[in-house]
Design a protein around this motif. Structure first.
Motif, PDB file in Angstrom:
ATOM      1  N   SER A  28       0.825  -1.211   0.000  1.00 31.43           N
ATOM      2  CA  SER A  28       0.000   0.000   0.000  1.00 31.43           C
ATOM      3  C   SER A  28       0.859   1.260   0.000  1.00 31.43           C
ATOM      4  O   SER A  28       0.475   2.280  -0.568  1.00 31.43           O
ATOM      5  CB  SER A  28      -0.894   0.024   1.248  1.00 31.43           C
ATOM      6  N   ALA A  29       2.016   1.187   0.647  1.00 31.04           N
ATOM      7  CA  ALA A  29       2.841   2.391   0.801  1.00 31.04           C
ATOM      8  C   ALA A  29       3.617   2.714  -0.471  1.00 31.04           C
ATOM      9  O   ALA A  29       3.588   3.840  -0.961  1.00 31.04           O
ATOM     10  CB  ALA A  29       3.806   2.194   1.968  1.00 31.04           C
ATOM     11  N   THR A  30       4.326   1.707  -1.011  1.00 28.79           N
ATOM     12  CA  THR A  30       5.237   1.982  -2.127  1.00 28.79           C
ATOM     13  C   THR A  30       5.051   1.022  -3.298  1.00 28.79           C
ATOM     14  O   THR A  30       5.747   1.148  -4.304  1.00 28.79           O
ATOM     15  CB  THR A  30       6.704   1.851  -1.649  1.00 28.79           C
ATOM     16  N   GLY A  31       4.152   0.051  -3.146  1.00 23.17           N
ATOM     17  CA  GLY A  31       3.972  -0.944  -4.200  1.00 23.17           C
ATOM     18  C   GLY A  31       5.004  -2.055  -4.121  1.00 23.17           C
ATOM     19  O   GLY A  31       5.069  -2.903  -5.006  1.00 23.17           O
ATOM     20  N   GLN A  32       5.809  -2.088  -3.039  1.00 28.49           N
ATOM     21  CA  GLN A  32       6.806  -3.161  -2.887  1.00 28.49           C
ATOM     22  C   GLN A  32       6.151  -4.383  -2.252  1.00 28.49           C
ATOM     23  O   GLN A  32       5.287  -4.246  -1.387  1.00 28.49           O
ATOM     24  CB  GLN A  32       7.931  -2.705  -1.946  1.00 28.49           C
ATOM     25  N   LYS A  33       6.637  -5.573  -2.634  1.00 27.07           N
ATOM     26  CA  LYS A  33       6.133  -6.777  -1.972  1.00 27.07           C
ATOM     27  C   LYS A  33       6.621  -6.808  -0.536  1.00 27.07           C
ATOM     28  O   LYS A  33       5.955  -7.275   0.381  1.00 27.07           O
ATOM     29  CB  LYS A  33       6.631  -8.023  -2.700  1.00 27.07           C
ATOM     30  N   MET A  34       7.867  -6.375  -0.356  1.00 29.96           N
ATOM     31  CA  MET A  34       8.456  -6.285   0.995  1.00 29.96           C
ATOM     32  C   MET A  34       9.333  -5.052   1.030  1.00 29.96           C
ATOM     33  O   MET A  34       9.873  -4.658  -0.005  1.00 29.96           O
ATOM     34  CB  MET A  34       9.384  -7.480   1.260  1.00 29.96           C
ATOM     35  N   THR A  35       9.485  -4.457   2.212  1.00 29.38           N
ATOM     36  CA  THR A  35      10.474  -3.379   2.285  1.00 29.38           C
ATOM     37  C   THR A  35      11.870  -4.037   2.317  1.00 29.38           C
ATOM     38  O   THR A  35      12.003  -5.241   2.581  1.00 29.38           O
ATOM     39  CB  THR A  35      10.299  -2.526   3.554  1.00 29.38           C
TER      40      THR A  35
END
Ligand code: SF4
Length: 506
Positions: free
Chosen positions: A262-269
């Motif tokens: 939701s924040a950046t479109g990354q699967k994981m930070t």
């Protein structure tokens, strides 16, 4: 450029400043679009996004419903891990506790990472007042600290700046001209901050999630600075809002799926750190002393409030900001508080308790519901915004012009004859302001709207007027119509006649 020093006191004035700032508008639009598209692609790729959103919502609803239990469980477990746990009811209390720890440790410098709560408490100013240097170490936070500004986005604090403006700021700090090349600029900041990590007496962070079952806290980040902050200095302080709790590591799986997407479109930070107490005997690194300060500062006022309790479900992902058509045009500083966008418009008055001072920010919304659609834990922000507006009107703080307009609208819509008369008058009256099929009135109450959009003109003949003509033509044999449709029309006409007879309308 809007900053803390702006004299604009209303949302409208601050928004106008933002709209006049071409750099800001372009920078905010570019990044929010990138984040929003990334989030949508990640949700689609996930394949089961709506189901996981619902799971996220249920976890947050459950936790907040039993917040006292989970807070106590977390505090007990954290203490058992060797952490000093403090509860601060107000911002002042949280600041006092932090300063007391800093003074007790004889601290001269603090390195910070990931903490909107410390922004909420204006902690940097307080630390400076006792001679402690506070250095932000997230790249975006570091940039806005150099600029003397506040974050304008929950997760991208310097979203309103482009790389040329950033190069100017960092050049001033470096004492030499740095080119607007992101790799060179990031390299300069990395070298600069490395010295600060090594010198710092205290590391200070926020907390994405606090796990009640083990008393651990979890940080999501992309730059690795939070790891430096939590491992290098001898003393570690975490400041967290009291709602950051989740019950278990199993619940973290859901949150770790929802938050980065939701924040950046990354699967994981890039980094996800779980911290359970200070350094133990055989650990290679980590702080010798660890404090967690659990901050209320107005949050408990939302508990039990049917309209606002769900605010505490927020996981601070920033997706509602990226989805909001208003935020995407004006950026975060126009909202005036620590938190911006749709969540800020509701959270700021809620946390401050002073509703009258903040009630104009609920107007910085088109009520389109995009914030709700984007929210990974389904917080109905658009409904809360409507409720805030209603509360403002009921308290007699609404605009008189708006109130008159609404009364007029209710009167017109309250009767068929009145509606038809008003429609005819509007069709005649609009001739003064219609050009090329659109209403282009750039004066009076429609000025703001018409400066950026063309409102389609009313049709010369409304649907109802055309329908009535068609009916007359059919009856007089001028038009032919399918008998089934004709029968249905006749039925409708009779029903309408009965209704109008019953309500006394023509
Ligand atoms: S309200 Fe929802 S979308 Fe907005 S920051 Fe909070 S969790 Fe994210």
């Amino acid at each position: 450029m809007i900053d803390r020093g702006t004299t604009a006191s209303t949302v409208k004035e601050r928004a106008q400043l933002a709209l006049n700032d071409d750099f800001l508008r372009k920078a905010v639009k570019f990044t929010t679009e990138r984040l929003r598209n990334g989030k949508e692609a990640a949700a689609e790729q996930h394949g089961n996004w709506e189901e996981w959103r619902e799971r996220g919502k249920q976890i947050r609803l459950h936790t907040i419903a039993y917040l006292d239990y989970y807070l106590n469980l977390f505090a007990d477990n954290a203490r058992a891990n060797g952490v000093h746990v403090h509860f601060a009811e107000t911002a002042d209390e949280a600041v006092k506790i932090t300063l007391a720890i800093a003074e007790h440790r004889g601290a001269r410098s603090v390195v910070k990472s990931k903490s909107m709560v410390t922004e909420e408490l204006h902690l940097n100013r307080a630390l400076e007042s006792i001679g402690v240097e506070a250095v932000e170490t997230d790249l975006g936070e570091y940039i806005i600290q150099l600029a003397g500004e506040t974050p304008s986005h929950i997760i991208i604090p310097a979203i309103h700046k482009n790389r040329y403006q950033i190069a100017d700021l960092l050049s001033a700090e470096a004492g030499e001209i740095l080119p607007p090349d992101t790799a060179i600029l990031a390299g300069f900041v990395r070298r600069k901050l490395r010295e600060k990590f090594l010198e710092a007496d205290i590391g200070m962070t926020g907390c994405n999630f606090a796990i009640a079952e083990t008393g651990s806290m979890v940080l999501f980040e992309n730059e690795g600075n939070a790891r430096m902050v939590t491992t290098v200095p001898k003393t570690q302080i975490t400041l967290m809002g009291m709602e950051r709790i989740i019950p278990s590591w199993a619940d973290l799986e859901v949150m770790a799926t929802l938050l980065p997407r939701s924040a950046t479109g990354q699967k994981m930070t890039v980094y996800m750190s779980g911290i359970t107490g200070p350094k133990r005997k055989h650990d290679a690194d980590g702080p010798e002393e660890m404090h967690i300060i659990i901050v209320d500062n107005g949050r408990s006022l939302q508990l039990g409030d049917p309209e606002f309790q769900e605010l505490l479900n927020c996981i601070r992902c920033g997706a509602c900001l990226n989805a909001c058509p208003v935020y995407r045009h004006i950026g975060g500083h126009a909202y005036g508080g620590t938190y911006s966008g749709p969540i800020g418009a509701v959270l700021t008055p809620a946390l401050n308790g002073n509703v009258a001072e903040w009630d104009d920010i609920a107007n910085a919304s088109s009520l389109c519901g995009a914030c709700y659609e984007a929210c990974p834990v389904k917080i109905p922000l658009h409904e809360m915004l409507v409720y805030l507006r209603r509360r403002k009107v009921e308290a007699g703080r609404g605009s008189k012009a708006e109130s008159l307009g609404m009364k007029g609208f209710a009167a017109v819509m309250g009767g068929a004859r009145r509606y038809r008369t008003a429609l005819k008058l509007a069709q005649l009256g609009q001739k003064l302001v219609v050009r090329d099929g659109g209403i282009r009135m750039k004066v009076g109450p429609l000025k703001g709207w018409s400066s950026y959009r063309v409102t389609p003109a009313l049709a010369d003949r409304s649907f109802r007027q055309r329908w009535d003509t068609l009916e007359q033509e059919i009856r007089s044999g001028l038009s032919e119509i399918d008998p089934t449709v004709q029968k249905r029309m006749e039925q409708k006409r009779q029903e309408r006649g009965q209704e109008q007879g019953g309500h006394g309308h023509a």
